[in-house]
Motif scaffolding. Structure first.
Motif, PDB file in Angstrom:
ATOM      1  N   GLU A 183      -7.825  30.096  90.597  1.00 26.57           N
ATOM      2  CA  GLU A 183      -8.879  30.489  89.873  1.00 26.57           C
ATOM      3  C   GLU A 183      -9.660  29.279  89.310  1.00 26.57           C
ATOM      4  O   GLU A 183     -10.867  29.614  89.192  1.00 26.57           O
ATOM      5  N   LYS A 184      -9.157  28.522  88.744  1.00 29.39           N
ATOM      6  CA  LYS A 184      -9.759  27.411  88.054  1.00 29.39           C
ATOM      7  C   LYS A 184     -10.666  26.540  89.053  1.00 29.39           C
ATOM      8  O   LYS A 184     -11.581  26.342  88.675  1.00 29.39           O
ATOM      9  N   ALA A 222      -9.741  24.681 100.723  1.00 36.27           N
ATOM     10  CA  ALA A 222      -9.264  24.821  98.967  1.00 36.27           C
ATOM     11  C   ALA A 222      -8.582  23.721  98.836  1.00 36.27           C
ATOM     12  O   ALA A 222      -8.798  23.593  97.618  1.00 36.27           O
ATOM     13  N   SER A 223      -7.948  22.902  99.455  1.00 40.06           N
ATOM     14  CA  SER A 223      -7.576  21.618  99.106  1.00 40.06           C
ATOM     15  C   SER A 223      -8.529  20.843  98.240  1.00 40.06           C
ATOM     16  O   SER A 223      -8.493  20.062  97.304  1.00 40.06           O
ATOM     17  N   ASP A 224      -9.942  20.793  99.001  1.00 41.07           N
ATOM     18  CA  ASP A 224     -11.044  19.896  98.498  1.00 41.07           C
ATOM     19  C   ASP A 224     -11.525  20.497  97.201  1.00 41.07           C
ATOM     20  O   ASP A 224     -11.805  19.951  96.243  1.00 41.07           O
ATOM     21  N   ALA A 263     -11.524  18.738  93.515  1.00 38.75           N
ATOM     22  CA  ALA A 263     -12.626  18.446  92.829  1.00 38.75           C
ATOM     23  C   ALA A 263     -12.461  19.279  91.217  1.00 38.75           C
ATOM     24  O   ALA A 263     -13.007  18.684  90.418  1.00 38.75           O
ATOM     25  N   ALA A 264     -11.561  19.919  91.185  1.00 38.67           N
ATOM     26  CA  ALA A 264     -11.105  20.259  90.066  1.00 38.67           C
ATOM     27  C   ALA A 264      -9.833  19.484  89.078  1.00 38.67           C
ATOM     28  O   ALA A 264      -9.887  20.113  88.098  1.00 38.67           O
ATOM     29  N   ALA A 305       0.765  20.838  90.372  1.00 39.60           N
ATOM     30  CA  ALA A 305       0.355  21.049  91.849  1.00 39.60           C
ATOM     31  C   ALA A 305       0.057  22.441  91.967  1.00 39.60           C
ATOM     32  O   ALA A 305       0.779  23.277  91.311  1.00 39.60           O
ATOM     33  N   ALA A 306      -0.910  22.739  93.038  1.00 37.15           N
ATOM     34  CA  ALA A 306      -1.144  24.266  93.153  1.00 37.15           C
ATOM     35  C   ALA A 306      -0.416  24.989  94.273  1.00 37.15           C
ATOM     36  O   ALA A 306      -0.519  26.083  94.181  1.00 37.15           O
TER      37      ALA A 306
END
Length: 436
Positions: free
Chosen positions: A168-169, A185-187, A191-192, A279-280
């Motif tokens: 979400e972030k 999605a990794s990019d 970036a966040a 990590a996500a």
């Protein structure tokens, strides 16, 4: 009315070490006994398992006690151990020829075939026929030449676990369904300021799972099953899997220092990075929530932020995008175990026992009567994906055995390290197969 759909599980399944690593660290032994009935000969069964912490440890003690109450004359001696300790002790018992348990855990594929060839495991095809009929979708991976040697009680699949809050972030509103979407999605995550994917490549098998899945997506089911069974890897789809992996690695989605990161040992491991919000995502098996709970201070893991989605499709690949990589554990009897052993492991697959197994979140049950008893909502969704899969391939390393996996997994990690090629993975597997 809920319809339970059985997937086709591949006969050639291997890295069972992934599931084993998820077990706890505290152990113990318990003995429960019952008095022989009139005219019955006393029988003692030794049972080794890896549910060495509660609720699993206590649950299995109750299961044994209930069985003995219904079967006067049976004594069951239980020893619960950490998984690796159990494997070491079992191998030592087999090598010495003494001390092996009557009831033990099998993982299928090439490992089981080697045990059968060595005369270590009992053929239960006839003695457990009714139970085999109930879970027949899962028994091919635990069979040798059409004879069944173990009853799989928990079968899971590997997928991508993720942190809902971090997604979400980063502004990710839809789960990736293709490799290109995964990299996009990794990019967004980078970036966040978020490490996208945790990877414990130090232990080899977590990295190897990426190549396994890409081969599953690139190869048709017929090609994959035949290639693994014959141990011939000439189809171009295997090289294509490596090429896709190189594309993923080049996008740099993995955590810093992933080549030296362990899989599940400590907060700095790959699973620890995911559990602690560092990590996500992580590609891992169904045991991941339990592992993460042990790697956070509050013992809750990701809690409500826990999410899961299937491994993405590969554009142009010949594999079914809904197929999965998976594996599990099965109950087996040592070759010289008494006949009561077969009856007992059949009881372990009964509706009642499997339902309790599921309610305690001890794994993903194979008995369809227990499918609705899984209490964790994320695991319940994973179970639905497993049961809807048209094809589930056993871990390649488990399916192919130690010789080939010992060459294959390091060659795959070399691609992650930028030192290997797609063809070298295939060459390593071919050379190892030729030396068997």
């Amino acid at each position: 009315m809920k319809t339970w759909r059985k997937p086709v599980w591949a006969v050639a399944l291997v890295a069972a070490g992934s599931m084993l690593a998820a077990c706890g660290t505290s152990g113990g032994a318990a003995t429960t006994t019952s008095s022989p009935g009139a005219g019955q000969e006393a029988v003692t069964l030794t049972w080794w398992h890896n549910s060495n912490s509660d609720p699993g440890k206590s649950y299995y003690e109750k299961v044994a006690a209930d069985y003995q109450t219904a079967h006067p004359g049976v004594t069951i001696t239980i020893e619960a151990m950490a998984h690796q300790d159990m494997l070491t002790k079992l191998n030592n018992a087999w090598q010495s020829g003494t001390g092996a348990p009557d009831v033990y855990m099998e993982r299928g594929g090439g490992e089981l075939a080697a045990h059968v060839a060595a005369g270590l495991t009992k053929d239960i095809t006839d003695g457990a026929a009714d139970t085999i009929g109930t879970i027949k979708a899962y028994t091919p991976g635990f069979s040798v030449e059409d004879r069944v040697y173990a009853l799989p009680f928990s079968m899971g699949i590997v997928g991508i676990w993720y942190n809902k809050s971090l997604f979400e972030k980063a502004g990710i509103t839809e789960l990736p369904t293709t490799i290109d979407q995964l990299l996009a999605a990794s990019d967004k995550l980078k970036a966040a300021g978020i490490q996208p994917i945790a990877l414990g490549a130090r232990d080899l098998w977590p990295a190897a799972h990426w190549w396994y899945y890409l081969a599953l997506r690139q190869c048709s089911q017929d090609v994959l099953v035949t290639s693994l069974a014959d141990k011939v890897f000439t189809d171009p789809c295997f090289v294509a899997a490596g090429d896709t992996l190189k594309k993923i690695v080049a996008a740099e989605p993995f955590n810093k220092g992933f080549l030296n990161t362990p899989a599940q040992e400590g907060a700095a491991s790959a699973s620890g990075l995911l559990a602690n919000g560092k990590a996500a995502m992580e590609l891992m098996g169904h045991w991941e929530p339990g592992v993460m709970q042990g790697l956070t201070e509050d013992k809750k893991g990701l809690g409500d932020d826990t999410g899961w989605f299937p491994f993405p499709a590969v554009e142009g690949g010949a594999g079914d995008p809904k197929a999965a990589i998976g594996g599990g554990d099965a109950w087996a009897c040592s070759k010289d175990a008494p006949d009561a052993c077969v009856d007992f492991i059949s009881y372990l697959l009964s509706d009642e026992v499997q339902q309790g197994f599921a309610k305690n979140d001890m794994g993903l049950p194979t008995n369809p009567a227990a499918s609705g008893s899984v209490s964790d909502p994320v695991l319940s969704d994973l179970l639905k994906t497993r049961d809807a899969a048209p094809f589930v391939q056993l871990y390649f390393d488990t399916a192919l055995g130690e010789n080939i996996s010992g060459a294959m997994n390091p060659a795959i990690v070399n691609i992650f390290a930028g030192k290997g090629t797609s063809q070298q993975v295939v060459d390593a597997m071919t050379k190892a197969a030729a030396n068997e």
